[in-house]
Every structure is written in C-alpha cells, then in structure tokens.
Design an enzyme around this catalytic site. Structure first.
Site, PDB file in Angstrom:
ATOM      1  NE  ARG A 228      -2.247  -9.961 -18.708  1.00 12.96           N
ATOM      2  CZ  ARG A 228      -2.987  -9.703 -17.636  1.00 12.96           C
ATOM      3  NH1 ARG A 228      -2.455  -9.116 -16.601  1.00 12.96           N
ATOM      4  NH2 ARG A 228      -4.246 -10.050 -17.614  1.00 12.96           N
ATOM      5  NE  ARG A 340       3.803  12.768  -2.073  1.00  7.00           N
ATOM      6  CZ  ARG A 340       4.322  13.442  -1.070  1.00  7.00           C
ATOM      7  NH1 ARG A 340       3.534  14.068  -0.210  1.00  7.00           N
ATOM      8  NH2 ARG A 340       5.621  13.544  -0.916  1.00  7.00           N
ATOM      9  CG  ASP A 356       6.435  15.654   1.986  1.00  5.77           C
ATOM     10  OD1 ASP A 356       5.624  15.358   1.085  1.00  5.77           O
ATOM     11  OD2 ASP A 356       6.487  15.056   3.073  1.00  5.77           O
ATOM     12  CG  ASP A 358       8.485  20.275   4.721  1.00  8.02           C
ATOM     13  OD1 ASP A 358       8.286  19.296   3.966  1.00  8.02           O
ATOM     14  OD2 ASP A 358       7.944  20.376   5.843  1.00  8.02           O
ATOM     15  CD  GLU A 444       0.045  11.257   1.044  1.00  6.44           C
ATOM     16  OE1 GLU A 444      -0.807  11.309   1.948  1.00  6.44           O
ATOM     17  OE2 GLU A 444       1.067  11.964   1.050  1.00  6.44           O
ATOM     18  CG  ASP A 445       2.892   8.719   3.895  1.00  2.00           C
ATOM     19  OD1 ASP A 445       1.731   8.481   4.268  1.00  2.00           O
ATOM     20  OD2 ASP A 445       3.714   9.324   4.619  1.00  2.00           O
ATOM     21  NE  ARG A 490       1.965   8.883   9.196  1.00  2.00           N
ATOM     22  CZ  ARG A 490       2.099   8.989   7.874  1.00  2.00           C
ATOM     23  NH1 ARG A 490       1.304   9.785   7.185  1.00  2.00           N
ATOM     24  NH2 ARG A 490       3.011   8.301   7.233  1.00  2.00           N
TER      25      ARG A 490
END
Length: 537
Positions: A228, A340, A356, A358, A444-445, A490
């Site tokens: 690199r 996801r 999502d 919705d 996960e978010d 959460r």
C-alpha cells in the site's frame, strides 16, 4: 523479523525489522484515549514554546544530552526542567546542580506543560525512545526529537515529517531558534497530524499490534500485489481500515476520492430488506413495498434494486412486482438480518441506498439524499436520526428516539453509505459483534453506525426535517418498532458494542442539510426538489 522499541539505525534491518513505540504499562489495551486537541485554536502558538520535564542522568547512557538542557531553560517560554531524584542511589551520584534542578522541577506540573506547550522536547534517555513521545502525540504537543540514530515507530510507512521535528543532539543550543522560524500554518498542520497518527496507530496496544501486523502483511504480499502506498498510511482513516482485499484501486474506497482527484459514480444501488412482520406484497398497488419501488423507479440515479426477501414463504411471482427501468433482483434470504450488510456481487455502484420495505420516501427525497452523500462518501447520510447519551444514574449508555436538536446515529432503514462498508462490516468486525446482532435480531443498524464513526471519527449526516420514515404496521401485524422489548434490546446492544470497541465511537452532531430554497417564500417551481416540502414530518 524483529519488532522492537527504541530501535537504533545501526541495528534495525531496513525493510525487514519493524520499529514499534515504547508504551507505558498502563497504555490502554483497546479502544484508546482520544487525542486532547479538541479544536483548531488560534493563534497557533501556546503559552510555552518548548517544554520538557523528566529525569536527568548524572552519568551513563543519555546523560550528556539531558545534562545540557538547563542551558536552554529560561523560565519564560522555554521550560526544560530535570530532576536527579530517581533510583535508589541518586544522592550518592548527585552533582552540585541537583538541588537547584530539583527545586525548579517541582515548580511545574507535567500535564499542564504538555497541554500548554507548542513543542515538546523528546530527548534520548537510557533508550533512544521514551514514553514521552506518545504522550506528546496525544497532547498535540509537536515532538522535537533529540535522539540521533533513532528509527521512529513504523518509520517505514509513516511520514513523520507531517507531525514531528528532528533536531541534532550536537546542535542543541540552536533548537529554540530553529523552531521559532516555523510558520504558524505549519504549526497547526503538525499539531493536527499528531492527533491523526495518535488516534489511528498508537492510542491502544491493539492498534499498535494491528499496525505491526499490517506492515508484515504488506511486505509479504508485496511480491504478489504490491504494498500500500504512503497515501493510504498517511491519510485518514489509515491503513488499518483500508483492507486491500476489497480492491487494488484506491479510488474505489470512500476515503481517497478527493486526494486522488476522482469522484464517486453517478448512480446507486437500492437494497431493500423485507422484514417478516411487515412484508406484504400482492397485486395491490397500495402496499408500502410497491409504493417504495415505484418511487425508486422514478429516480434518474438508480442503477439496480435488490430485495432481500427474508420471509420463509417464497417471494411472489414476477407478475406481482412492478416493472422498473432498471434490473430488479429478489434474493430469498434465509440467513436473516445478517445478510443486510453482506457484500453482494450484484452491487456495482459505490453508493448503496439501504431501505426497510416499509420506508416512506419520495423520489425527490431519495435524489436529494443521494446528491448530499456524493459530497460525503465516507459517511452515512439519511433520514431517521437517533441519539445516544450517558446515563449517570445507571452508569450505562442510553439510547433515545426523542426528537432533539442533535443526533449521533442515522438508521440504515433509509440511508446512503459506501458499499465498502459491506466488506468492512463482514470482514473487519469481531465475531462477538456479529453474534450480538444475530441473537438480538435487531441492532445491525447501530453496529453499522459504530463502524462508520469508528473508521471516520465523524458523525453521520441527517437530511431534511422528516421525523417519521416508516409506514404504520398493517392491520393485524406487529411492527418490531412498536415492540417494547425492541428499545431495551437496542440499549443493551449499544452498551455491548461500546464494551467490545473499548470506547464509545459515536459522535454527536446538530447539522441538518436541506435543499436550496427549502421553505423559502418563493415559487415552488423555482425549487429543484419540489416534493420535499409537501412531505409530512
């Protein structure tokens, strides 16, 4: 191959051995303390020009340099104080100046000197290096290196001219005049780089070890793919977060587009996650997923739509799906929520719009958020914002969805990010983090926000005033967002993630970006994103 601290030029084998920093036994194992420079302060100079407080060796290795420092000490802007009080037999070895030096040494607090000095002298001690080098970096006190022949830590990849100043032990008396000649703009740049290098490579033992291993990896793979470049090691976020397995073209990473003079691509891929509790697709054109697909289809920047069908029953036949001007792929996802952020070969664009099924977004909202993201390709840019806070009563991190003037998370139910984060999320996080997400089927978010903030050390970006971004759950179904246990899970995830990372990487922001002329009293026909003001917040 040997990795050693305080490595001298005469012993270290260039391109083979690795020089590592000398760190204190109390150096944090992981996470790491942040740098102490919170803002770019003007003027660039501080109360003291040059400072040093440490041991004086009356005899032996390191004695010549430190015994000469009193010649430069002036009690005004050059504070170089030493003490003979170390070791069991210091009284037997003291010279005629020790009492005076000890008294002057006691007048100054070490931490105050670090915080209030423009430059910090880092002279050789019994070793060429010392703990003071890392302490100066963290404090944003520009190191002045006074140890001829010392190979600085990770010297083969880090350009230390960005953050430190070399001095010659044989020309000690010229040091103050030399550093006084450095321009203020250069001082500010040097100070900024002390913070970047400290945070990226030195703030924890974990980072020091990983940096050492990355250098080894570069050398081993050099014959195959080439090592690199200095750009990767000496620009944010650094080599620890630029995994070469992702691409051999650095312009494809979210961090180097500006430095390389390149731009992110003109299109995005929409990835829609269908949740079992909310997914309902039929020939009825009024279902949330159908309406979302139609809004996406009107975007001129859309490249492809991928639907991750996470329901156990097979997806409906293609005749039930709307016809879009771009490819629509339905992947029957049996792996649950973990898919996801899994790298998808079908994603050929830099930008990913995570949704999502919705989600409530108009075409104008989608296009505006995408154009904002193009200016910030290393961050999460989107609509649903949340916050974290420290709860003193419970001594834990708290999570809130209350609408305030600041936020620290943008949820990936309606947000753009660079597809490199799929690779980093899947291959750059530990198994405990993935296990926590799988067990909770929830967070996960939050983990993606942790990852991006950890890498960039910047907050996400919220766009427009929209507060509600989801449909109300269909009659007879229960949305996980209305589940009381959802919030508790959460908050638990938030604390678990902070413990595993070793610190809290989330950063608060009160910035919101709106379109030009947003809610200005001019004709709506003059505005580019005309639908946005019609959206109920």
């Amino acid at each position: 191959m040997l990795a050693r601290a305080s490595a001298p030029v005469s012993i270290l084998r260039p391109g083979f051995d690795i020089s590592i920093p000398l760190f204190h036994r109390n150096h944090l194992e992981k996470g790491g303390e942040p740098g102490l420079v919170n803002a770019v302060n003007f003027p660039g100079t501080k109360k003291y020009l040059l400072a040093f407080k440490g041991k004086r060796y009356v005899h032996g290795i390191g004695s010549e340099t430190r015994n000469s420092l009193y010649h430069l000490h002036n009690s005004r802007d050059v504070i170089l104080v030493t003490t003979c009080k170390h070791g069991r037999s210091w009284r037997d070895l003291q010279d005629e100046r020790c009492d005076e030096d000890n008294a002057e040494y006691d007048r100054y607090d070490y931490e105050v000197l670090l915080q209030n000095s423009t430059f910090c002298l880092v002279p050789r001690g019994r070793r060429l290096g010392s703990f003071r080098f890392l302490e100066a970096l963290q404090a944003g006190c520009i190191p002045v290196l006074l140890a001829n022949g010392w190979v600085l830590p990770f010297d083969s990849v880090i350009d230390w001219s960005l953050a430190a100043v070399w001095a010659d032990e044989r020309l000690l008396l010229q040091v103050p005049d030399s550093i006084r000649s450095i321009e203020v703009a250069k001082l500010i740049s040097l100070r900024q780089w002390t913070q970047i290098l400290w945070e990226r490579y030195f703030s924890s033992i974990e980072k020091i070890v990983h940096t050492t291993l990355e250098i080894v990896f570069d050398r081993v793979s050099q014959e195959i793919a080439g090592s690199r470049s200095g750009l990767i090691w000496n620009s944010a976020p650094g080599a620890l977060f630029s995994l070469p397995q992702f691409s051999d073209t650095w312009s494809q990473y979210p961090f180097y587009t500006e430095a390389l003079g390149s731009e992110v691509g003109p299109n995005f891929t929409a990835v829609i996650y269908s949740h079992p509790a909310t997914t309902n697709i039929s020939p009825n054109a009024n279902t949330p997923l159908i309406r979302l697909l139609k809004s996406l289809g009107k975007s001129l920047h859309l490249s492809r739509v991928i639907v991750l069908w996470s329901v156990e029953r097979p997806p409906p036949p293609r005749s039930h799906w709307p016809i879009l001007p771009v490819p629509l792929t339905i992947l029957h996802n049996t792996a649950g929520i973990s898919a996801r952020f899994r790298p998808q070969p079908l994603i050929e664009t830099a930008a990913v719009l995570s949704l999502d099924d919705d989600s409530l977004l108009s075409t104008d909202e989608i296009d505006f958020a995408y154009n904002v993201w193009r200016s910030f390709p290393d961050r999460i840019v989107g609509y649903p914002a949340r916050s974290h806070f420290w709860d003193d009563a419970k001594a834990t991190w708290g999570y809130t969805s209350k609408w305030t003037n600041d936020y620290s998370l943008v949820l990936t139910g309606a947000a753009f990010y660079h597809h490199y984060y799929h690779h980093l999320y899947t291959h750059g996080l530990g198994p405990l983090l993935h296990k926590t997400v799988e067990q909770s089927q929830n967070c996960e978010d939050i983990l993606m926000n942790f990852l991006v903030s950890h890498v960039t050390r910047r907050p996400p970006i919220k766009v427009t005033q929209r507060k509600v971004y989801k449909e109300n759950p269909a009659s007879g179904s229960r949305s996980p967002w209305n589940d009381p246990d959802h919030f508790v899970q959460r908050q638990t995830c938030l604390n678990t993630f902070a413990a595993v990372f070793g610190y809290m990487p989330l950063l608060r922001s009160n910035m919101r970006l709106d379109p030009v002329l947003f809610k200005d009293s001019v004709s709506n026909m003059r505005k580019k994103y005309r639908q946005i003001e019609l959206v109920m917040s």
